[in-house]
Design a protein around this motif. Structure first.
Motif, short mmCIF file in Angstrom:
data_model
loop_
_atom_site.label_atom_id
_atom_site.label_comp_id
_atom_site.label_asym_id
_atom_site.label_seq_id
_atom_site.Cartn_x
_atom_site.Cartn_y
_atom_site.Cartn_z
N UNK A 1 0.81 -1.22 0.00
CA UNK A 1 0.00 0.00 0.00
C UNK A 1 0.84 1.27 0.00
N UNK A 2 1.85 1.31 0.86
CA UNK A 2 2.61 2.54 1.05
C UNK A 2 3.91 2.59 0.23
N UNK A 3 4.37 1.42 -0.23
CA UNK A 3 5.65 1.36 -0.93
C UNK A 3 6.82 1.46 0.03
N UNK A 4 6.51 1.41 1.33
CA UNK A 4 7.55 1.53 2.35
C UNK A 4 8.44 0.29 2.38
N UNK A 5 9.75 0.52 2.46
CA UNK A 5 10.76 -0.54 2.50
C UNK A 5 10.56 -1.36 3.78
N UNK A 6 10.55 -2.69 3.64
CA UNK A 6 10.32 -3.56 4.79
C UNK A 6 11.60 -3.96 5.52
N UNK A 7 12.76 -3.64 4.94
CA UNK A 7 14.02 -3.95 5.60
C UNK A 7 14.50 -5.37 5.39
#
Length: 119
Positions: free
Chosen positions: A47-53
């Motif tokens: 949804x956010x395109x945020x990096x999950x690490x």
């Protein structure tokens, strides 16, 4: 049920503690020296395109995966130490530490001997 582009059993690796600047291309560059990669993926939130690490790399054979673990597990990237481990078929990412530690020690010795032979 293999993930798309997954390699044979024992050839698929989870890579944890990735700095959030790392891209698929960076992951490819880090892991390509150890063998032929069939799949490389940095996980992002849908949804956010945020990096999950963390990410996922697959080789075409388990020997390459073992070599990658021996060299890259504990390897420092952007101030973080990577954690690299084999994705076990059909269970959670975290495997039984005691047995894999022995394998890792053998692989590390193997990789060291291998790298000395290459130089």
């Amino acid at each position: 049920s293999n993930a798309p582009g997954a390699g044979p059993p024992g050839a698929n690796l989870f890579v944890f503690h990735l700095p959030n600047t790392v891209t698929d291309m960076d992951l490819t560059n880090l892991f390509s020296p150890f063998g032929r990669l069939v799949s490389v993926k940095v996980f992002k939130d849908k949804n956010t395109g945020e990096h999950k690490g963390f990410g996922f790399v697959s080789y075409d054979n388990p020997a390459s995966a073992q070599m990658a673990i021996a060299v890259m597990n504990g390897y420092e990237v952007g101030g973080k130490r990577l954690k690299v481990e084999v994705k076990k078929a059909g269970n959670a990412a975290h495997s039984n530490a005691s047995t894999s530690a022995v394998d890792a020690a053998q692989a590390a010795a193997h990789a060291q001997a291998w790298s000395q032979n290459q130089l």
